[in-house]
Structures are given as structure tokens and as C-alpha cells.
Design a protein around this motif. Sequence first.
Motif, PDB file in Angstrom:
ATOM      1  N   ASN A 101       2.106  -2.429 -10.425  1.00  0.00           N
ATOM      2  CA  ASN A 101       1.058  -1.046 -10.269  1.00  0.00           C
ATOM      3  C   ASN A 101       1.719  -0.556 -10.803  1.00  0.00           C
ATOM      4  O   ASN A 101       0.849   0.912 -11.574  1.00  0.00           O
ATOM      5  CB  ASN A 101       0.980  -0.671  -8.670  1.00  0.00           C
ATOM      6  N   HIS A 105       0.080   2.462 -13.659  1.00  0.00           N
ATOM      7  CA  HIS A 105      -0.197   3.428 -13.365  1.00  0.00           C
ATOM      8  C   HIS A 105      -1.472   3.693 -13.372  1.00  0.00           C
ATOM      9  O   HIS A 105      -2.347   4.735 -13.527  1.00  0.00           O
ATOM     10  CB  HIS A 105       0.173   4.595 -14.439  1.00  0.00           C
ATOM     11  N   LEU A 106      -1.996   3.097 -12.152  1.00  0.00           N
ATOM     12  CA  LEU A 106      -3.393   3.209 -11.794  1.00  0.00           C
ATOM     13  C   LEU A 106      -3.808   4.400 -10.648  1.00  0.00           C
ATOM     14  O   LEU A 106      -2.726   5.333 -10.118  1.00  0.00           O
ATOM     15  CB  LEU A 106      -4.122   1.942 -10.924  1.00  0.00           C
ATOM     16  N   SER A 107      -5.158   5.054 -10.918  1.00  0.00           N
ATOM     17  CA  SER A 107      -5.841   5.982  -9.485  1.00  0.00           C
ATOM     18  C   SER A 107      -5.426   5.226  -8.131  1.00  0.00           C
ATOM     19  O   SER A 107      -4.954   4.236  -7.716  1.00  0.00           O
ATOM     20  CB  SER A 107      -6.778   6.600  -9.886  1.00  0.00           C
ATOM     21  N   LYS A 108      -5.700   6.300  -6.905  1.00  0.00           N
ATOM     22  CA  LYS A 108      -5.562   5.982  -5.686  1.00  0.00           C
ATOM     23  C   LYS A 108      -6.084   4.617  -5.606  1.00  0.00           C
ATOM     24  O   LYS A 108      -6.238   3.821  -4.737  1.00  0.00           O
ATOM     25  CB  LYS A 108      -5.289   6.670  -4.990  1.00  0.00           C
ATOM     26  N   SER A 109      -7.685   5.431  -6.243  1.00  0.00           N
ATOM     27  CA  SER A 109      -8.709   4.063  -5.265  1.00  0.00           C
ATOM     28  C   SER A 109      -8.413   3.181  -6.335  1.00  0.00           C
ATOM     29  O   SER A 109      -8.858   1.570  -5.841  1.00  0.00           O
ATOM     30  CB  SER A 109      -9.949   4.798  -5.527  1.00  0.00           C
ATOM     31  N   LYS A 110      -8.982   3.327  -7.057  1.00  0.00           N
ATOM     32  CA  LYS A 110      -8.111   2.038  -8.518  1.00  0.00           C
ATOM     33  C   LYS A 110      -7.041   0.814  -7.858  1.00  0.00           C
ATOM     34  O   LYS A 110      -6.905  -0.271  -7.742  1.00  0.00           O
ATOM     35  CB  LYS A 110      -8.340   1.958  -9.830  1.00  0.00           C
ATOM     36  N   ASN A 111      -6.124   1.953  -7.552  1.00  0.00           N
ATOM     37  CA  ASN A 111      -4.354   0.866  -7.076  1.00  0.00           C
ATOM     38  C   ASN A 111      -4.957   0.030  -5.541  1.00  0.00           C
ATOM     39  O   ASN A 111      -4.617  -0.662  -5.480  1.00  0.00           O
ATOM     40  CB  ASN A 111      -3.521   2.586  -6.697  1.00  0.00           C
ATOM     41  N   THR A 112      -5.547   0.981  -4.261  1.00  0.00           N
ATOM     42  CA  THR A 112      -5.986  -0.023  -3.544  1.00  0.00           C
ATOM     43  C   THR A 112      -6.750  -0.971  -4.142  1.00  0.00           C
ATOM     44  O   THR A 112      -7.258  -2.134  -3.116  1.00  0.00           O
ATOM     45  CB  THR A 112      -7.210   0.886  -2.147  1.00  0.00           C
ATOM     46  N   GLU A 239     -10.419  -1.534 -18.642  1.00  0.00           N
ATOM     47  CA  GLU A 239     -11.862  -1.378 -18.581  1.00  0.00           C
ATOM     48  C   GLU A 239     -12.894  -2.449 -19.854  1.00  0.00           C
ATOM     49  O   GLU A 239     -14.360  -2.252 -19.303  1.00  0.00           O
ATOM     50  CB  GLU A 239     -11.656  -0.252 -18.806  1.00  0.00           C
TER      51      GLU A 239
END
Length: 369
Positions: A101, A105-112, A239
Motif C-alpha cells: 500500500n 499510494h491508493l485512496s482510502k476507499s481503494k485501500n480498504t 486500472e
Amino acid sequence: MAFRRRNKSYPFFSQEFLIQNHADIVFSLVILVLIGLMFETTAKTAVLFIQPQHNVTTLSPEGEVTFYHYGWKDSATILFYSFIAIILHAVVQEYLLDKVNRRLHLSKSKNTKFNESGQLCVFHLVSSVWSLYIVITEGYLFHLSSLWENYPHLHLRFQVKFFYLTQLAYWLHALPELYFQKVRKEEVSRQLQYIGLYLLHIAAAYLLNLSRVGLVLLFLQYVSELGFHIARLFYFTDENHQKMFDLWAIGFVFTRMVTLTLMFLAVGFGLARSENQSLDFELGNFNTVLIRMTVLLLVCFTQSWLLWKFIRFQLRRWRESRLEQALRKKAAAKQPLRPLKRDSVGQHENGVLKAENGASPRSKKLKSP
């Protein structure tokens, strides 16, 4: 041993302290159970948590063979291995997923979602390989009639019973993990749905002595889920990786068809032709019309629900793809034409010298003096 980096200390017995140190607390409980094996007075109690119970030894031409059946002591074993699952969950998160992770450097939603797919990818990989090994060694793969012959399958080998106990332990550990991982409220209902479905189907196969057909169906389900989570991990890294979802879609539909075929073959056809169709709790016989119909309806409802979610997922992907293509075409149409390069005086156009009034730029001849 510490599983989490401690950037801030919290008061003892507070909510944040419990969340931050839950793996260390559970690890201490596991150590206490293992220490109990060292003393004679506590060894019998400690064995209840570590080793599967309710065993029966029978004589065979090969010698003494030990079989197992289910009982109330299994709850202690399931509890212990749910603690083991919490520890392994923290190890995978700390030493594998968190390191990846930091690079993505993913966003919070993608990190979850990345953490969820990473955890389930490891579990489905181990469980699918393990279940395939049991199916091959027990002879279920090449003799499909063994899935319903000689029912009830009350006596299990060690590897079969231990597999079911660890499966129940893993999905039970997923319930407190929703609290430990601080899962968002809108995600809790979705995760509770599939955790509850896994617990319901695994427990039904284990308690109704349908362990053989349940083992084959779990293998098919875990392989299908493994493909989905691998595709989602690739999608989060880049993506442009969309073809993995197409491969998973084919496998998903194939899994649903094979699951329904095996259930109707084993329960609707095989058990229906069995001579003993009376309810007997002592012998573990649940081969009655009502129970067979309930099992078939439960499986059909689950497969239909999964197909409905699958269709919605594919339609959403199709709409997003069409919307993205439309935006690209609109952006390409609005792009202005490239202007011609002119200097400030207007004497040059694309590197060619021109006069301001459009006349030829050839130099005038000078009159001789």
C-alpha cells in the motif's frame, strides 16, 4: 511480538488500545493455551482447544484407524483456531499488504478494498489447494457417486474434520475483524452478508453430514473467488487491467452451473434413491424429503442471489465503460486545431519568408550608381 507500528499510545482498556493491540492480546492467549500443555493438571484442558475431539478408533485390515465426528467440544477448537486466524490476519496485513500500500499510494476507499482482496486472496488460495488435496486423496474427484453413497457420512478422517473446523474458525474470526479494521458502516452490511452465507453453508454441510459434497462445492467456490480477488488486485495496481475480470466472469458462470448440477445430482437424485430415508439423530441420518428440499432451496436461492449480484456488477462495468468512451470522444471533438506559427512582424509562416501584402519575398535589384 508487535504487529502494528505504534505512533501513539492510548490508555489501557480503551477502545483504541484494544484495536491497536488486539493481535498481541490474542497472541498472549494462544501462548497461555500452549503453556498449558506443559503441565499435567492443565494438559487435558489445553488439548481440547488444539486437537480435534470426538474420535472413534476402529479396526481395519490395515490396522487401527481413527475417525472423528462432531460434538460440543468442537466449539473450543473452533475458538482457538479463530484466535490463530486473527494472528495470521495481522501478520499478512503488517508484513505484506501495508508494504504494498505504501508503494501504490491508493485512496482510502481503494485501500480498504485492496486490503480486503489481499486477505481473501491468501485465504482462498490456501483453502482451494487444501480442499483439492483432500478431494483427490479421499477419492471424491474420480468417483462422484461417493458423494452420496453410504450416507450418512458420520465418521470423518482427521484432515476432513480439521478442514471444516478451520473454515468455521476463519469465518467466525471475520466478525470481530470488522471492528478491529474499522470497516465503514456502508460496508459492514455487505460483508456480514457473505460472512453469514459462508458460515451457514459450511455449518449445514458439517452438521447434516454432507461433508463430501460440501467439500467439493467449497473448492469450486474458493477457486472462483480467488479469480475475482486476483483480478481486483491487478485492477488496483493498474486500472487498464480489465481482461482479468472477463476471465473471472467465465469461471463464475461455470462455477454456478457445476454447483447446481452437483447439488441436484447428489441431494436431489442420489440421496432420494437411498433406502434409509428416516430421521435419526443418533446415526446422523437427515435424509428426509423436507431436509433435502430445504437444502436444495437454500443452495438455489444462494446461487440465484450471486448471479443477480454478478449481473448488476457486469452492467455497472458496461455503463462505466460506455461513459468513459463517450467522454473521450467528446474531449477529442472539442480539441482545437493546431494554429499556424507566425512571428511578431508577420514576415514568416511555418519557417517560410513572406511579404506582408502577399507579394513575392524576392529581394529588389539595386540600381547601379
